[in-house]
Design an enzyme around this catalytic site. Structure first.
Site, short mmCIF file in Angstrom:
data_model
loop_
_atom_site.label_atom_id
_atom_site.label_comp_id
_atom_site.label_asym_id
_atom_site.label_seq_id
_atom_site.Cartn_x
_atom_site.Cartn_y
_atom_site.Cartn_z
N TRP A 1 -9.74 -2.32 10.43
CA TRP A 1 -9.00 -3.12 9.05
C TRP A 1 -9.04 -4.50 9.32
O TRP A 1 -8.60 -5.09 10.54
CB TRP A 1 -7.49 -2.54 8.86
CG TRP A 1 -6.78 -3.08 7.74
CD1 TRP A 1 -7.11 -3.09 6.56
CD2 TRP A 1 -5.31 -3.64 7.77
NE1 TRP A 1 -6.21 -3.71 5.81
CE2 TRP A 1 -5.02 -4.07 6.50
CE3 TRP A 1 -4.46 -3.81 8.96
CZ2 TRP A 1 -3.89 -4.52 6.14
CZ3 TRP A 1 -3.14 -4.22 8.90
CH2 TRP A 1 -2.92 -4.80 7.24
N ALA B 1 -1.15 4.59 9.25
CA ALA B 1 -0.67 4.02 8.05
C ALA B 1 -0.88 5.24 6.81
O ALA B 1 -0.52 5.08 5.65
CB ALA B 1 -1.40 2.95 7.51
#
Ligand code: LMR
Length: 394
Positions: A127, A210
């Site tokens: 990410w 997440a």
């Protein structure tokens, strides 16, 4: 001071959100930012969350501060959801944080404080905001191979060869499930291999989770992380409730530190609370409280799990539809990896020019590395994307 500020590099994902908003074409398709959408393109408030909000509105009598670590019931309930019974509760320390990003930031602040000379190992790719925060804190960073562009799967040999170079006390950042941006995930057997390596080198796992519940299910998505937690003396976990509770803007996250024993966990708890105080004092409570209410009420929890499962199945079905469509249009099985991937994302393997062509010619927005958000598709747009991919030369 302010007149000397330099231009900051723009975040690729947020830039894409802006470009999509500004595109006047009505048939444009947003496969950019990682936000769940239903078949109508909405990001709904989950029914159990809405019900919890109504109950909270009636029952809440004060908005006074919680503790520095947030509400302990939240840490317990979310910690149990993530860890199951993999570690004794007295080895866990935790703080509520503003979203999963807040937990990532606090974990890295802890690293800077406790092990400033250690390196953090990150998957290539990861990410983009991981890299950005690590750079912002000037931490030593090392990439490890993760994704095989040719197959669309994890490059386990490359990953293990690189991670064999970890030193004692280094941190290794792993995605708990639903790898962002690739969608390629470790099998349980592969998690065990990584656990062997971590044990042998004396490194410390730092798991970012997440998307629990978006991949193979709530327990299956945490299974790898639990294997590590059951085996290793120390571990950090950054968790987000943005996606699986759909409460993006409420900023509900949790940082968990698993310590070798109860005494070390107490010291870790004090340090984590201290870090909250330094950075923003008390963490936000509204989203965290909703999560606690949902997780600790049997009816709300069952309802939430059902809705989450429907969302997960919807994404899986879109994956299969897209892989089938591409199989027909390309007359090959080279896109089958899309059906094997899990979570919101898949990396398609398009070049930046091909990504740009799909945006220019078809109004299809994906991140520059060809990451798509599967939940941005629906039955109508799957064939449009498949046609655009072939048209762009994939
Ligand atoms: C994403 O990767 O798109 C999400 O995690 C949203 C974000 O903040 O980047």
């Amino acid at each position: 001071m302010l007149s000397h500020l330099k231009e900051q590099p723009a975040d690729k994902i947020l830039m894409l959100m802006q470009a999509f908003r500004e595109d006047p074409r009505e048939d444009k398709i947003d496969l950019g930012v990682g936000v769940f959408r239903d078949a109508e393109g909405r990001t709904p408030i989950m029914a159990a969350v809405k019900e919890a909000e109504q109950r909270l509105w009636r029952a809440e009598t004060t908005k006074s501060y919680t503790g520095l670590a947030g509400d302990p019931d939240y840490a317990r309930a979310l910690g149990d959801l993530i860890l199951g019974d993999a570690v004794a509760p007295d080895r866990r320390a935790a703080i509520a944080t503003p979203g999963g990003t807040g937990a990532v930031r606090q974990a890295l602040e802890l690293m800077r404080m406790a092990a400033p000379d250690a390196r953090i190992w990150v998957s290539d790719p990861t990410w983009p905001n991981h890299l950005s925060i690590i750079n912002h804190l000037s931490l030593g960073m090392q990439a490890y191979r993760y994704f095989d562009n040719a197959t669309g799967h994890v490059d386990l040999d490359g990953m293990c060869a690189d991670l064999a170079g970890m030193a004692q006390g280094d941190l290794v950042l792993l995605h708990g499930c639903c790898h962002n941006p690739t969608g390629a995930n470790l099998t349980l057997g592969q998690w065990d291999k990584i656990a062997d390596l971590i044990e042998r080198t004396g490194a410390i796992p730092f798991i970012d989770i997440a998307y629990q519940g978006f991949g193979d299910g709530l327990d299956a998505d945490a299974a790898g992380l639990r294997r590590l937690a059951a085996r290793l003396p120390q571990m950090l976990i950054a968790a987000s409730c943005s996606k699986n509770f759909g409460i993006y803007r409420e900023r509900a996250g949790l940082l968990i530190a698993i310590a070798p024993d109860g005494d070390a966990a107490k010291r870790a708890q004090g340090t984590l609370s201290h870090l909250n105080r330094q950075n923003y004092s008390f963490p936000p409570d509204h989203g965290a409280r909703l999560v606690t209410m949902v997780l600790t009420d049997d009816t709300l929890r069952a309802d939430w799990q059902d809705e989450l499962e429907t969302m997960r199945q919807g994404m899986l079905s879109l994956r299969r539809q897209l892989a089938d469509e591409l199989r027909q249009r390309s007359n090959s099985d080279r896109f089958d990896f899309i059906a094997d991937h899990r979570g919101m994302f898949s990396r398609l393997g398009a070049t930046p020019d091909q990504v740009e062509a799909m945006r220019r010619d078809h109004g299809i927005y994906m991140v520059g590395d060809s990451r798509i958000n599967i939940a941005g598709l629906n039955a109508r747009t799957v064939p449009i994307l498949a046609a655009a991919m072939i048209d762009a030369g994939l």
